[in-house]
Write a protein that holds these residues in place. Structure first.
Motif, short mmCIF file in Angstrom:
data_model
loop_
_atom_site.label_atom_id
_atom_site.label_comp_id
_atom_site.label_asym_id
_atom_site.label_seq_id
_atom_site.Cartn_x
_atom_site.Cartn_y
_atom_site.Cartn_z
N GLY A 245 -8.39 23.74 15.19
CA GLY A 245 -8.60 24.76 15.84
C GLY A 245 -8.94 25.97 15.31
O GLY A 245 -8.48 26.70 14.34
N ALA A 251 -10.44 31.75 20.37
CA ALA A 251 -9.74 30.69 21.19
C ALA A 251 -10.34 30.47 23.04
O ALA A 251 -11.31 30.14 23.87
CB ALA A 251 -8.66 29.48 21.46
N MET A 294 -13.24 22.81 22.38
CA MET A 294 -12.29 23.64 20.58
C MET A 294 -11.30 24.91 21.20
O MET A 294 -10.15 24.64 20.63
CB MET A 294 -13.95 24.44 20.32
CG MET A 294 -14.84 23.72 19.07
SD MET A 294 -16.19 24.60 18.55
CE MET A 294 -17.01 25.43 19.44
N LYS A 297 -7.78 22.97 20.88
CA LYS A 297 -7.17 22.71 20.42
C LYS A 297 -6.38 23.75 19.16
O LYS A 297 -5.09 23.84 18.29
CB LYS A 297 -8.51 22.90 19.04
CG LYS A 297 -9.64 21.26 18.81
CD LYS A 297 -9.12 19.84 18.39
CE LYS A 297 -8.41 20.12 16.77
NZ LYS A 297 -8.53 18.55 16.85
#
Length: 398
Positions: A245, A251, A294, A297
């Motif tokens: 990730g 993120a 994503m 992750k």
């Protein structure tokens, strides 16, 4: 409405690798959000004034993209729930039993409810209507033209035809674990690639596909909506990949990007159209979904329990919300609201509330108990049949 799932989010420190269990809270929340968005779109029928219709075409009509989100989530879940496939016929049979038990029992009960309503309204049920109900129960489009939503008695049941098609494709692929994704590609390619090449007609709009009248099931195979299921498969493979990730800060940016994709839908989406492009909404939904995949992750994405609950009952909400509109109309008549504007917006809110309430009622009284009973019964029967077959083969060899 689309902001609800994100307003309730908080970001924890970097998460461990995503759980391999099929239930993920933020996925459930998205399911609930998708179902409510569809209810909002259909509840907009209460908006009859010029201002109300303007609001509908500017904002509420885009709730129909909940359907695109459902298809993407379906593909994603198929990857997660079949990751431990062993390639045996028993595994495939159990997969089909679980999928059948998930969607058919409630569909049957709601279909019979529609038949009862038809009889109460007209004093009889036409043979043609019963024929349409039977087509619906075997996931066959009643009409080949997609712009009519296949003329299903339960209007939203057209999406279940695609769900059933997805399940069959995945089931066939499960017969060979090493080659399963090549099998999926081989099964989907004729409809998604070869047929458009043959017709020299590339059109990614759900509504504007040429109808195939020789066999109504074929209209599912050639529909561009299948690409959204493929999008979900891609997202699922990424989710289960070894990639650790993005960095935590990136993120969080991904989640914010997903928010941006959702809230800009009224600008990017052409109203009342479905399909795997930005203009038709499917590609936008996939982009937002992929950003969340994503992000997850690297970070946890907790959501409010209320949204997870909505996800739990989402199938019932989706399939039965129009039944909730019947008491909504009676309730509005009983309120006797004189002011036209107040009555219009109150009716809109009441339709949404009654639609969700109908879904909750059917989930707890029908879907949850009946699906569990059907699943347990069929799985037990499958094991008994397999055991008897093994005994018979053993006796033959002896």
């Amino acid at each position: 409405m689309t902001l609800l799932v994100f307003v309730c989010m908080r970001f924890s420190s970097p998460a461990s690798p995503p759980s391999t269990t099929p239930t993920i809270d933020w996925i459930q929340a998205l399911r609930g959000l998708a179902a409510v968005l569809v209810v909002v779109t259909h509840s907009s029928r209460a908006l009859t004034s010029e201002q109300g219709r303007e609001m509908f075409w500017h904002y509420f009509v885009h709730g129909a993209l909940g359907v695109d989100l459902f298809f993407i989530i379906s593909g994603f879940i198929m990857v997660l729930t079949t990751q431990h496939c062993d390639g045996t016929r028993g595994y495939v049979a159990d997969f089909l039993i679980k999928r059948f038990s998930r969607i058919w029992p409630l569909l049957f009960v709601v279909s019979m409810t529609y038949v009862a309503i038809e009889w109460l309204r007209h004093g009889s049920v036409a043979a043609e209507y019963l024929s349409h109900i039977m087509s619906q129960l075997v996931f066959r489009p009643v009409h080949p033209k997609p712009e009519y939503f296949f003329l299903m008695p339960i209007d939203v049941a057209w999406t279940l035809c695609f769900e059933a098609y997805f399940y069959v494709v995945i089931a066939v692929s499960l017969l060979s674990r090493p080659w399963r994704w090549w099998i999926v590609a081989a099964l989907l390619m004729p409809g998604l690639v070869l047929y458009p090449l043959y017709k020299e007609h590339w059109n990614l709009s759900f509504y504007h596909q040429p109808a195939i009248v020789v066999n109504h099931y074929l209209n599912l195979m050639v529909s561009p909506m299948v690409w959204e299921f493929v999008f979900g498969l891609v997202a699922g493979k990424l989710y289960l990949s070894r990639w650790q990730g993005p960095p935590r800060w990136l993120a969080i940016c991904f989640v914010l990007g997903a928010v941006g994709a959702f809230v800009t839908v009224p600008v990017t989406h052409m109203p009342s159209l479905y399909g795997p492009t930005i203009e038709f909404g499917g590609l936008t939904m996939f982009g937002a979904f992929l950003l969340l995949v994503m992000a997850n992750k690297a970070i946890d994405i907790p959501v409010a329990r209320a949204l997870v609950w909505l996800g739990t009952i989402s199938y019932s909400v989706y399939l039965t919300h129009r039944l909730g509109f019947i008491p909504a109309e009676s309730l509005m008549d009983a309120l006797h609201i004189a002011d036209a504007a107040e009555r219009e917006w109150t009716s809109f809110a009441v339709h949404i509330a009654c639609g969700v309430a109908a879904g909750a009622f059917f989930y707890y009284t029908v879907e949850a108990p009946l699906s569990a009973f059907t699943r347990q019964t069929l799985l037990r029967l499958r094991k008994q049949v397999w055991a008897r077959k093994a005994e018979w083969l053993s006796g033959q060899s002896a």
